[in-house]
Motif scaffolding. Structure first.
Motif, PDB file in Angstrom:
ATOM      1  N   LEU A  76      14.721  -9.663 142.503  1.00  0.00           N
ATOM      2  CA  LEU A  76      14.560  -9.686 141.049  1.00  0.00           C
ATOM      3  C   LEU A  76      14.080 -11.025 140.512  1.00  0.00           C
ATOM      4  O   LEU A  76      13.620 -11.103 139.372  1.00  0.00           O
ATOM      5  N   THR A  77      14.203 -12.099 141.298  1.00  0.00           N
ATOM      6  CA  THR A  77      13.750 -13.400 140.827  1.00  0.00           C
ATOM      7  C   THR A  77      12.636 -13.966 141.700  1.00  0.00           C
ATOM      8  O   THR A  77      12.255 -15.109 141.540  1.00  0.00           O
ATOM      9  N   ALA A 113       8.817 -10.429 140.600  1.00  0.00           N
ATOM     10  CA  ALA A 113       9.267 -10.658 139.222  1.00  0.00           C
ATOM     11  C   ALA A 113       8.402 -11.708 138.544  1.00  0.00           C
ATOM     12  O   ALA A 113       8.112 -11.610 137.342  1.00  0.00           O
ATOM     13  N   ARG A 114       7.977 -12.719 139.292  1.00  0.00           N
ATOM     14  CA  ARG A 114       7.107 -13.759 138.721  1.00  0.00           C
ATOM     15  C   ARG A 114       5.774 -13.150 138.286  1.00  0.00           C
ATOM     16  O   ARG A 114       5.265 -13.456 137.210  1.00  0.00           O
ATOM     17  N   ALA A 115       5.213 -12.280 139.118  1.00  0.00           N
ATOM     18  CA  ALA A 115       3.944 -11.635 138.775  1.00  0.00           C
ATOM     19  C   ALA A 115       4.101 -10.746 137.542  1.00  0.00           C
ATOM     20  O   ALA A 115       3.228 -10.731 136.659  1.00  0.00           O
ATOM     21  N   ILE A 116       5.222 -10.030 137.449  1.00  0.00           N
ATOM     22  CA  ILE A 116       5.464  -9.190 136.265  1.00  0.00           C
ATOM     23  C   ILE A 116       5.602 -10.051 135.018  1.00  0.00           C
ATOM     24  O   ILE A 116       5.092  -9.705 133.945  1.00  0.00           O
ATOM     25  N   ALA A 117       6.283 -11.198 135.138  1.00  0.00           N
ATOM     26  CA  ALA A 117       6.444 -12.098 133.993  1.00  0.00           C
ATOM     27  C   ALA A 117       5.099 -12.649 133.550  1.00  0.00           C
ATOM     28  O   ALA A 117       4.825 -12.754 132.338  1.00  0.00           O
ATOM     29  N   ILE A 118       4.244 -12.994 134.492  1.00  0.00           N
ATOM     30  CA  ILE A 118       2.911 -13.498 134.141  1.00  0.00           C
ATOM     31  C   ILE A 118       2.100 -12.434 133.418  1.00  0.00           C
ATOM     32  O   ILE A 118       1.454 -12.700 132.401  1.00  0.00           O
ATOM     33  N   ILE A 119       2.154 -11.202 133.915  1.00  0.00           N
ATOM     34  CA  ILE A 119       1.430 -10.103 133.264  1.00  0.00           C
ATOM     35  C   ILE A 119       1.979  -9.864 131.862  1.00  0.00           C
ATOM     36  O   ILE A 119       1.216  -9.630 130.916  1.00  0.00           O
ATOM     37  N   VAL A 160      15.960 -14.270 133.072  1.00  0.00           N
ATOM     38  CA  VAL A 160      15.809 -13.745 134.436  1.00  0.00           C
ATOM     39  C   VAL A 160      15.679 -14.885 135.439  1.00  0.00           C
ATOM     40  O   VAL A 160      16.349 -14.905 136.470  1.00  0.00           O
ATOM     41  N   PHE A 161      14.834 -15.849 135.136  1.00  0.00           N
ATOM     42  CA  PHE A 161      14.557 -16.882 136.124  1.00  0.00           C
ATOM     43  C   PHE A 161      15.544 -18.038 136.090  1.00  0.00           C
ATOM     44  O   PHE A 161      15.590 -18.834 137.016  1.00  0.00           O
ATOM     45  N   SER A 162      16.344 -18.152 135.045  1.00  0.00           N
ATOM     46  CA  SER A 162      17.337 -19.228 135.024  1.00  0.00           C
ATOM     47  C   SER A 162      18.754 -18.707 135.195  1.00  0.00           C
ATOM     48  O   SER A 162      19.705 -19.490 135.131  1.00  0.00           O
ATOM     49  N   SER A 163      18.923 -17.423 135.426  1.00  0.00           N
ATOM     50  CA  SER A 163      20.266 -16.845 135.523  1.00  0.00           C
ATOM     51  C   SER A 163      21.067 -17.437 136.678  1.00  0.00           C
ATOM     52  O   SER A 163      22.259 -17.702 136.532  1.00  0.00           O
ATOM     53  N   ALA A 164      20.435 -17.640 137.824  1.00  0.00           N
ATOM     54  CA  ALA A 164      21.158 -18.213 138.964  1.00  0.00           C
ATOM     55  C   ALA A 164      21.633 -19.628 138.634  1.00  0.00           C
ATOM     56  O   ALA A 164      22.758 -20.010 138.959  1.00  0.00           O
ATOM     57  N   TRP A 165      20.789 -20.409 137.989  1.00  0.00           N
ATOM     58  CA  TRP A 165      21.165 -21.772 137.616  1.00  0.00           C
ATOM     59  C   TRP A 165      22.306 -21.754 136.594  1.00  0.00           C
ATOM     60  O   TRP A 165      23.245 -22.543 136.692  1.00  0.00           O
TER      61      TRP A 165
END
Length: 96
Positions: A45-46, A50-56, A84-89
């Protein structure tokens, strides 16, 4: 058509339950399997997909702004990507 789908689902469930002891014996069992599964899900999910989906999604939002159709949806997309991308942090900061 629904009977075929239902039979396929039942067959897949039976096959997955029948092979699960073999997987548990091969990997040692325990909660490490669950942890590995969840870590794999987080990576999925991260990761790159997911990065490609976020860019689109951001490109789509850019087109909406360019054509004067921008709305509050754009802020929702941006906040969603950040979460989504900062949840782990964020979780690491709360736990530590």
């Amino acid at each position: 058509m629904n009977k075929f789908v239902a039979r396929g689902v039942v067959a897949a469930l039976i096959a997955s339950f029948a092979t699960s002891p073999a997987f548990a014996a091969a990997t040692g069992g325990g909660l490490s399997n669950v942890e590995n599964l969840l870590n794999g899900l987080v990576d999925l999910l991260t990761g790159g997909i997911a990065r490609a989906i976020a860019i689109i999604a951001l490109i789509f939002c850019g087109f909406l702004i360019a054509f004067g159709r921008g709305s509050t949806m754009i802020w929702s997309v941006l906040i969603g990507i950040v979460l989504v991308f900062s949840s782990a942090w964020i979780v690491d900061q709360i736990i530590a």
